[in-house]
Design an enzyme around this catalytic site. Structure first.
Site, PDB file in Angstrom:
ATOM      1  N   TYR A   1      -0.757  -0.426   9.925  1.00 27.37           N
ATOM      2  CA  TYR A   1      -1.012  -0.801   8.529  1.00 27.37           C
ATOM      3  C   TYR A   1       0.200  -0.506   7.647  1.00 27.37           C
ATOM      4  O   TYR A   1       0.617  -1.329   6.823  1.00 27.37           O
ATOM      5  CB  TYR A   1      -2.246  -0.038   8.048  1.00 27.37           C
ATOM      6  CG  TYR A   1      -2.721  -0.364   6.659  1.00 27.37           C
ATOM      7  CD1 TYR A   1      -3.304  -1.594   6.367  1.00 27.37           C
ATOM      8  CD2 TYR A   1      -2.632   0.579   5.636  1.00 27.37           C
ATOM      9  CE1 TYR A   1      -3.771  -1.884   5.089  1.00 27.37           C
ATOM     10  CE2 TYR A   1      -3.098   0.302   4.356  1.00 27.37           C
ATOM     11  CZ  TYR A   1      -3.659  -0.925   4.089  1.00 27.37           C
ATOM     12  OH  TYR A   1      -4.121  -1.208   2.827  1.00 27.37           O
TER      13      TYR A   1
ATOM     14  N   LYS B   1       2.458  -3.133   5.560  1.00 26.44           N
ATOM     15  CA  LYS B   1       2.507  -3.056   4.109  1.00 26.44           C
ATOM     16  C   LYS B   1       3.922  -2.821   3.586  1.00 26.44           C
ATOM     17  O   LYS B   1       4.282  -3.339   2.525  1.00 26.44           O
ATOM     18  CB  LYS B   1       1.559  -1.963   3.618  1.00 26.44           C
ATOM     19  CG  LYS B   1       0.086  -2.315   3.762  1.00 26.44           C
ATOM     20  CD  LYS B   1      -0.242  -3.643   3.083  1.00 26.44           C
ATOM     21  CE  LYS B   1      -1.727  -3.890   2.956  1.00 26.44           C
ATOM     22  NZ  LYS B   1      -2.038  -5.188   2.307  1.00 26.44           N
TER      23      LYS B   1
ATOM     24  N   SER C   1       0.840  -1.197   0.000  1.00 21.89           N
ATOM     25  CA  SER C   1       0.000   0.000   0.000  1.00 21.89           C
ATOM     26  C   SER C   1       0.872   1.243   0.000  1.00 21.89           C
ATOM     27  O   SER C   1       1.985   1.240   0.547  1.00 21.89           O
ATOM     28  CB  SER C   1      -0.902   0.020   1.244  1.00 21.89           C
ATOM     29  OG  SER C   1      -1.560   1.263   1.382  1.00 21.89           O
TER      30      SER C   1
END
Length: 303
Positions: free
Chosen positions: A164, A168, A151
């Site tokens: 997150y 990622k 991401s």
């Protein structure tokens, strides 16, 4: 002949959104697909087997072949169960798409250990779990495809997503080393950073007009835009593509740069705080700005 005829694929998190579109397209291209999804919410809580079952049914109704699996990728033993589903149902495994994910957004100074651990477990550990179980099979048969999902939250940055982003960016590293470790066995590993409306992005706050406008733009980017690149990376056409990080933003496909030195300085006498301070300016011209994803992609998506 369809591009993925006689191939067997596992797609994790395939019950909704991006994963669903990938599973449907791989099946249309001839692959037999294990649709893995525990049917949880965006935060990973809950369990609804219908989510995976509905995608399996949709594939079968259009003449494809699929089987459901409801295990969470966060536990190592579950990865064995997911892979075994492919072997039991279809007799082989050729493609692993590590798409499953959850969100627990929080500013880093407020994030709980549980919020950190749960996101790392699904994204990063889950991708490792599936890779570790499938890799010996690919090694033995001298062929296979790993497609992982990274991401821009990790590649560039986003506020309130320390867990997150760490997961990622870790997946980008996992992808690179998997590509290196498996190259001699004709196995590729690539990562995709998707721009698409999904239930995870649906958690973005929409309290201001600016936030609402941003979300409306995101809604224009369909999860279906992501699937063709994944199908290509799953096919024999991509045998010479490995260790790369791609992005898909609407109808635009991009390749991301990867960290390399951009400026260096040398001091034959070694360094001190004062000497580093003296040359700081010559390094600063090469510093990466403190940006978030929307700063790097301010233009309208090509949808």
């Amino acid at each position: 002949m369809k591009k993925l005829e006689n191939k067997v694929a596992i797609v994790t998190g395939a019950g909704r959104g991006i994963g669903r579109e990938i599973a449907l397209l791989l099946a249309r291209e001839g692959a037999k697909v294990v649709v893995n999804d525990l049917g949880g919410g965006a935060d990973g809580k809950g369990n609804n087997a219908k989510v995976a079952d509905e995608v399996v049914q949709e594939i079968r109704e259009t003449g494809g072949t699929a089987a459901a699996n409801y295990d969470s990728v966060a536990e190592f033993e579950n990865a064995s169960n997911i892979v075994q589903t492919a072997l039991n149902e279809f007799g082989r495994l050729d493609i692993v798409v590590n798409n499953a994910g959850i969100l627990r957004d929080r500013m880093v100074f407020k994030m709980s250990e549980e919020e950190w651990d749960s996101v790392i477990a699904v994204h990063l550990k889950g991708s490792f779990n599936m890779t570790r179980v499938a890799a010996p099979i690919f090694k033995e048969q001298k062929g296979g495809r790993f497609i992982n999902f990274t991401s821009t939250s990790g590649l560039i940055g986003n506020v309130g997503q320390a867990n997150y982003a760490a997961a990622k960016l870790g997946i980008a590293g996992l992808t690179k080393i998997t590509a290196l470790d498996m190259a001699r066995y004709n196995v590729t590993a690539n990562a995709v950073a998707p721009f698409a409306w999904s239930r995870l992005i649906g958690t973005i706050p929409t309290e201001t007009d600016t936030e609402k406008e941003r979300v409306e733009k995101l809604k224009q980017m369909s999860p279906a835009h992501i699937a063709p690149l994944v199908a290509f990376l799953s096919s024999d056409e991509s045998a010479d593509v490995s260790g790369q990080i791609f992005g898909v933003r609407g109808k635009e496909i991009m390749v991301f740069s990867q960290p390399r030195p951009v400026r260096s300085v040398y001091n034959s006498e070694g360094w001190s705080i004062d000497s580093i301070s003296a040359i700081k300016g010559s390094l600063q011209s090469a510093f990466t700005p403190l940006e978030v994803s929307k700063d790097v992609f301010p233009y309208e998506p090509l949808v």
